[in-house]
Design a protein around this motif. Sequence first.
Motif, PDB file in Angstrom:
ATOM      1  N   VAL A   1       0.804  -1.159   0.039  1.00 30.73           N
ATOM      2  CA  VAL A   1       0.048   0.036  -0.113  1.00 30.73           C
ATOM      3  C   VAL A   1       1.035   1.248   0.038  1.00 30.73           C
ATOM      4  CG1 VAL A   1      -1.663   1.417   1.371  1.00 30.73           C
ATOM      5  CG2 VAL A   1      -2.052  -1.055   1.141  1.00 30.73           C
ATOM      6  N   ALA A   2       2.068   1.270   0.671  1.00 30.70           N
ATOM      7  CA  ALA A   2       2.780   2.449   0.809  1.00 30.70           C
ATOM      8  C   ALA A   2       3.471   2.656  -0.686  1.00 30.70           C
ATOM      9  CB  ALA A   2       3.917   2.102   1.908  1.00 30.70           C
ATOM     10  N   GLN A   3       3.622   1.580  -1.207  1.00 33.08           N
ATOM     11  CA  GLN A   3       4.332   1.767  -2.466  1.00 33.08           C
ATOM     12  C   GLN A   3       3.453   2.394  -3.374  1.00 33.08           C
ATOM     13  OE1 GLN A   3       5.294  -2.014  -4.458  1.00 33.08           O
ATOM     14  NE2 GLN A   3       7.345  -1.950  -4.149  1.00 33.08           N
ATOM     15  N   VAL A   4       2.148   1.987  -3.379  1.00 34.50           N
ATOM     16  CA  VAL A   4       1.177   2.742  -4.093  1.00 34.50           C
ATOM     17  C   VAL A   4       1.086   4.311  -3.713  1.00 34.50           C
ATOM     18  CG1 VAL A   4      -1.511   2.527  -5.002  1.00 34.50           C
ATOM     19  CG2 VAL A   4       0.126   0.625  -4.782  1.00 34.50           C
ATOM     20  N   VAL A   5       0.560   4.445  -2.479  1.00 39.17           N
ATOM     21  CA  VAL A   5       0.581   5.664  -1.918  1.00 39.17           C
ATOM     22  C   VAL A   5       1.778   6.652  -2.194  1.00 39.17           C
ATOM     23  CG1 VAL A   5      -0.010   7.230  -0.088  1.00 39.17           C
ATOM     24  CG2 VAL A   5      -1.231   4.982  -0.455  1.00 39.17           C
ATOM     25  N   GLY A   6       2.862   6.242  -1.989  1.00 38.14           N
ATOM     26  CA  GLY A   6       3.836   6.890  -2.342  1.00 38.14           C
ATOM     27  C   GLY A   6       4.315   7.432  -3.933  1.00 38.14           C
ATOM     28  N   ALA A   7       3.715   6.645  -4.823  1.00 35.04           N
ATOM     29  CA  ALA A   7       3.868   6.810  -6.111  1.00 35.04           C
ATOM     30  C   ALA A   7       2.711   7.680  -6.650  1.00 35.04           C
ATOM     31  CB  ALA A   7       3.946   5.542  -6.897  1.00 35.04           C
ATOM     32  N   GLU A   8       1.344   7.488  -6.146  1.00 33.41           N
ATOM     33  CA  GLU A   8       0.483   7.928  -7.007  1.00 33.41           C
ATOM     34  C   GLU A   8      -0.137   9.076  -6.221  1.00 33.41           C
ATOM     35  OE1 GLU A   8      -0.613   6.912  -9.538  1.00 33.41           O
ATOM     36  OE2 GLU A   8       0.583   5.270  -9.746  1.00 33.41           O
ATOM     37  N   CYS A   9      -0.184   9.309  -4.699  1.00 31.31           N
ATOM     38  CA  CYS A   9      -0.892  10.230  -4.041  1.00 31.31           C
ATOM     39  C   CYS A   9      -0.176  10.512  -2.537  1.00 31.31           C
ATOM     40  CB  CYS A   9      -2.090  10.011  -3.991  1.00 31.31           C
ATOM     41  SG  CYS A   9      -2.711   8.231  -3.256  1.00 31.31           S
ATOM     42  N   PRO A  10       0.992  10.764  -2.375  1.00 31.87           N
ATOM     43  CA  PRO A  10       1.830  10.845  -1.389  1.00 31.87           C
ATOM     44  C   PRO A  10       0.966  11.391  -0.258  1.00 31.87           C
ATOM     45  CG  PRO A  10       3.108  11.593  -3.056  1.00 31.87           C
ATOM     46  CD  PRO A  10       1.939  11.559  -3.520  1.00 31.87           C
TER      47      PRO A  10
END
Lengths: 309, 277
Positions: free
Chosen positions: A260-269
């Motif tokens: 989840v952190a990978q996705v959030v970091g890349a898409e919507c920090p």
Amino acid sequence: MNKIPNRQAICDVLMEQAANDRNVVVLCSDSRGSASMTAFASTYPEQFVEVGIAEQNLVSISAGLAKCGKKAYAASPACFLSTRSYEQCKVDVAYSNTNVKLIGISGGISYGALGMSHHSAQDIAAMSAIPNMRVYLPSDRHQTRELVKALLQDEKPAYIRVGRNPVEDIYSEDSVPFVMDQATVLQEGSEVLLVACGEMVRPAKAAGEKLAQLGHPTTVLDMYCVKPLDKASIVKYAQGAKLVVTIEEHSPFGGLGSMVAQVVGAECPTRVINLALPDAPVITGTSQEVFDYYGLNAEGIVNTVMKGL
Amino acid sequence: MEQNLTALSYRLRQHVVDIIMAGKGGHIGGDMSVIDALVTLYFDQMNISPENVNDPDRDLFVLSKGHSVEAYYAVLAEKGFFTYEEVLENFSKFGSKFIGHPNNKLPGIEMNSGSLGHGLPVCIGMALAARMDNRPTRVYTVMGDGELAEGSVWEGAMAAGHYRLDNLCAVVDRNRLQISGSTEDVMHHDNLADRWAAFGWHVISVDGNSIPALHGAFEEAKQTKGCPTLIIANTTKGCGSPVMENKAAWHHKVPTAEEYAQIMADLKAREEVALHE
């Protein structure tokens, strides 16, 4: 309180399918009792294969059966299935692309006081890292049913982890909002996003309700599909939220929180806090005692959010 | 046997050498020891061809000692699953499907292999499936003798014996050498026949570089009922040229120009002898 464990729901669906489908084959490694597969073995002995305490063989034999058109369901304790036979899962199932469904029973810390040898706190990380392997952690018996019915319709490898004990229902028999590979939205709110899988969905749901009462609108996602992860739902609800908290019965490394952190970091920090088991052998106790000790309960989730906001 | 399979085997060994030269690497020693078993299976024994790859009644083969893939490519190409030229052009090249171990993106290859100790248990699943569906399928695998140190082999030996899988035949390429030296020094396997017999297998020990002997062993396996069969194929690593024979250093090696010339001359000479026998 529900008395039917998720593993029993798997057996029930497979028995219903086997009634009209002779290609459904269940394999166990001296695990038919703990996998709730005794009824399948006695009702469909020609579609049941016992391999003894030999998990490597369990997975390779499943792959051979699948290569010849069988729908192979290999049920064994998650701790052994995901690590003892890891290479067989990688090569014979995922790489050779055989229709094997790996059922990891008594997953996470289900075996409680039996200790670290019997805990599977690495399985999400290990299985997710294999190309062509899907990873599912259903939250209750109703969702487990829908998941297994969906998996019977495809011919691709998958790993499914369920716990040992019955868990309280999230859904009900006539209301299981289930779309394959899409997270189920249990509650919507704009300030906080909680993402949980498996047995952690229940405390996440309770925490979400409490947070809403406290005036913090919260979204709760039942991310039973850890791989392929439902990135769209994460981005949709993490965007604009002040805090994302993930909750999982797994090591803090390489599991739901990492993904989840990978996705959030890349898409919507946005800030992401991962609630997980420690990077250590867990304290001795029942599942609930262990969860409570590490704050993997509704109270712990609420406290984490309140501190994090 | 209508074809002269011994001559074919020496011709395909020459292909193996050229494949390895083209790819600049390969497990040449084991290719040379195992190729007679592969030729016997594909040209004498198994019901398999490019025309029947989707027939559920076909025979099934898994190369458990996947590192002998160059010999396997040479045999599959000769059988018509792809062309020898395709292998030569692509083996080990960037983006190629012809990688250094078998993979089932290529026609004719059922299962991916490479990690040792997988082939036998996979074949047990296939043999069980054939029995469940009442099919005439026979299932074959070839293991290396060094491979027998893998514990999963013995899990498989146990299960095949337990289920009395007489539609399963496993071959051990008993060339007595592995990468570090003699198999007997690394982890000894003498009394191999007794070991497998103790697990409930019918065991046949033959000259594994003799196609007539292998033919006889596979025929005996077909007639054996009530238990699986293990064929101990006693072979010479590097079989075909004294340059390589019985030398552990040739487990994985690319010949120099001089060695290449000598090996090819030796193989050609043996092919000629076989043609005129």
